[in-house]
Structures are given as C-alpha cells and as structure tokens.
Enzyme design. Structure first.
Site, mmCIF file in Angstrom:
data_model
loop_
_atom_site.group_PDB
_atom_site.id
_atom_site.type_symbol
_atom_site.label_atom_id
_atom_site.label_comp_id
_atom_site.label_asym_id
_atom_site.label_seq_id
_atom_site.Cartn_x
_atom_site.Cartn_y
_atom_site.Cartn_z
ATOM 1 N N GLU A 253 -1.217 -3.563 -9.235
ATOM 2 C CA GLU A 253 -1.224 -4.887 -10.274
ATOM 3 C C GLU A 253 -1.525 -6.183 -9.775
ATOM 4 O OE1 GLU A 253 2.375 -4.355 -12.611
ATOM 5 O OE2 GLU A 253 1.501 -2.807 -13.735
ATOM 6 N N LYS A 254 -1.109 -6.265 -8.332
ATOM 7 C CA LYS A 254 -1.603 -7.447 -7.488
ATOM 8 C C LYS A 254 -2.969 -7.871 -7.717
ATOM 9 C CE LYS A 254 -1.830 -10.303 -3.778
ATOM 10 N NZ LYS A 254 -3.158 -10.194 -3.683
ATOM 11 N N HIS B 4 0.929 -1.219 0.029
ATOM 12 C CA HIS B 4 0.002 -0.100 0.082
ATOM 13 C C HIS B 4 0.915 1.026 -0.137
ATOM 14 C CE1 HIS B 4 -2.687 -3.015 2.166
ATOM 15 N NE2 HIS B 4 -3.669 -2.582 1.165
#
Ligand code: PAF
Length: 282
Positions: A148-149, A37
């Site tokens: 993108e995870k 994050h």
C-alpha cells in the site's frame, strides 16, 4: 529456495506446483529488500502454498535522469533474506529475459495512472504495467502481493489485472514503518543523516490529516491545509504534492467519503519520497 534466472526454469517449477494443486503467490520487487518487502512475502505465504519473489530492477519504469543506474542492487543479500523468509523461488532474470529481442510491446493503463506520480514521472506507470503484465505471464500466479506504500501503483495494477482479465488476485499489504513513522523504502538509503531525521514529518503530516478527518472534517482542502502546515514546520522538506483521491480511480475528490487515499510526495535534498494514508470514511 530455488533460484531461477530463465523463463524456462521459472515455468518448470511453477507448473510442477500447479500440477499438484498448489496455489502460487508472486511478490514482484526491485530488490534492495527491507522489512516492508519481507512483510509482503509473509502475506503471500499466508495466502498461497508456494511463494515466488521476482527481483528485477525494471529499466522501463525509470525516466531519463532518474536513479536507475544507482538504484541499490545486492542480489546475494536479497537471496539470503528471501531464503530466511520462506520464499520458495527467487526469480532473478536479466533484462533480456524479460524484454526479449525486438520487444516493443508496452502496456498503458489510463485512469489511475493520471496525475501525481504519473505526472511527475512520465512513462513510469507504463513501465510498471508492462513489467507486471510480463511477470504475471511468466509466473502465472494465482495471486500477487503489492504494498500500500505505493498506493497509485496499487490502483494501476488493480486496473491492469481487472481490465486485461488476467485472473490474478491482487492482494494489498499494509505499509511497514520505522519506529518514528517513516515508511520503509529502498530509497531511504539515499537520505543523509539530517534528511533522515527530518523525514518523519511526512508521517506526522499524514497523521494530522487522519486526526482532522477523525474529528469530522470532510472538506479535502481544509484537511490538506492542515497536512501542509505540518510539513512547513520542517523547512528542509519540500512538499511536491498532497491530495485526497478515491482509492480505486486515484482521482481527486473535494468531499471525503468512502475509501480514500491521501497521497503525498516530497523532496529532501536530491531524494524524492512518497507516502500515503488510506482510510474508509462512512
Ligand atoms: O514496486 C516495485 O518495486 C516495482 O514498481 C515493481 C512492482 C516490482 C515493478 O517493477
């Protein structure tokens, strides 16, 4: 760092910045913040003058029997991390602030929501698209950063912003991994020590797919067979799906070309993890 819990306080700060010509970046999160994050916040910082981070565990994106109640929540820790990361405003709304009285509106994105997480978690992407549209309307950012995870979520949010002409630039941030390759996720906290040791097999499987494609393999079935063989070497990890899809439509392809994603989901005991590999193949 300002903390706002109401739409009014959020808008007042954002309107003031925008009146001074400052670009506002939004990082939507559900809290339980980790280095992944914080990398989104850093990217937002590099692209905008002001950074707003929302921390909101969105009830509508969890299905019955999912982990809404036990999802990790620690607002004080999140606030301290965001303060240190250069966040200008933490938006920490109550459920009633986002979903006002009598709210029955839902946003559904069709194409990229189909299959994979959309199938395993019915209603999940409707909840995500709804809350993201609401957060965009509340914060009115110039840009918003997503990891993108969560590759399918990224495709859904891109379609949402494009189709509803929201005027928000969607910025993708690369996945952050532990030293052994495990993608950072708030749900990693659920893993037992033995499951945590087994979990990097998912990264190794994606790397096997990457190596096969780099060696010239263009048949999706053969690439996925190599990926599955690696996961099978770790019997405590049960692969739910693996596929080769186009990055924007998130629909499966037989031949590998252009911008593709190899998404996978797996179960380790009671924990479900997702990961993916993103590649441009000429
Ligand atoms: O990725 C997440 O944390 C959530 O799905 C999001 C985008 C904050 C919406 O609740």
């Amino acid at each position: 760092m300002i903390t706002a819990t109401t739409a009014h306080d959020l808008r007042r700060a954002v309107d003031r910045w925008r009146a001074h010509g400052e670009r506002v970046g939004l990082v939507p999160t559900m809290g339980a913040l980790h280095a992944g994050h914080l990398s989104l916040v850093e990217l937002a910082r590099s692209r905008a003058d002001r950074v707003v981070v929302s921390v909101f565990v969105n009830p509508t994106q969890f299905g019955p029997g999912e982990d809404f109640a036990r999802y990790p929540r620690d607002a004080a820790r999140d606030a301290a991390l965001l303060d240190g990361a250069g966040c200008d405003l933490l938006f920490l709304p109550a459920v009633e602030t986002v979903y006002g009285p009598g709210c029955t509106t839902r946003v559904r994105v069709d194409g990229p929501s189909r299959g994979f997480e959309g199938e395993a978690r019915p209603g999940h992407f409707e909840g995500v698209a709804t809350v993201v549209a609401m957060l965009f309307n509340l914060a009115r950012p110039d840009l918003a950063v997503f990891g993108e995870k969560d590759a399918q979520q990224l495709a859904v949010v891109r379609a949402l912003a494009r189709d509803l002409h929201l005027g928000v630039e969607i910025v993708a941030a690369p996945t952050v991994r532990d030293a052994d390759g495990l993608a950072l996720s708030s749900r990693n906290a659920y893993l037992t020590p033995a499951e945590r040791r087994a979990a990097p097999v998912l990264f190794r499987a994606l790397e096997a797919a990457r190596a096969a494609i780099a060696a010239g393999e263009r048949d999706s079935g053969r690439v996925l067979a190599q990926l599955r063989a690696v996961v099978a070497g770790e019997p405590s990890v049960s692969l739910e799906y693996a596929a080769v899809v186009t990055a924007d439509s998130f629909q499966p392809v037989d031949r590998i070309a252009g911008e593709i994603v190899v998404p996978l989901a797996a179960r380790l005991g009671s924990t479900r993890l997702i990961d993916n590999l993103r590649l441009r193949v000429e």
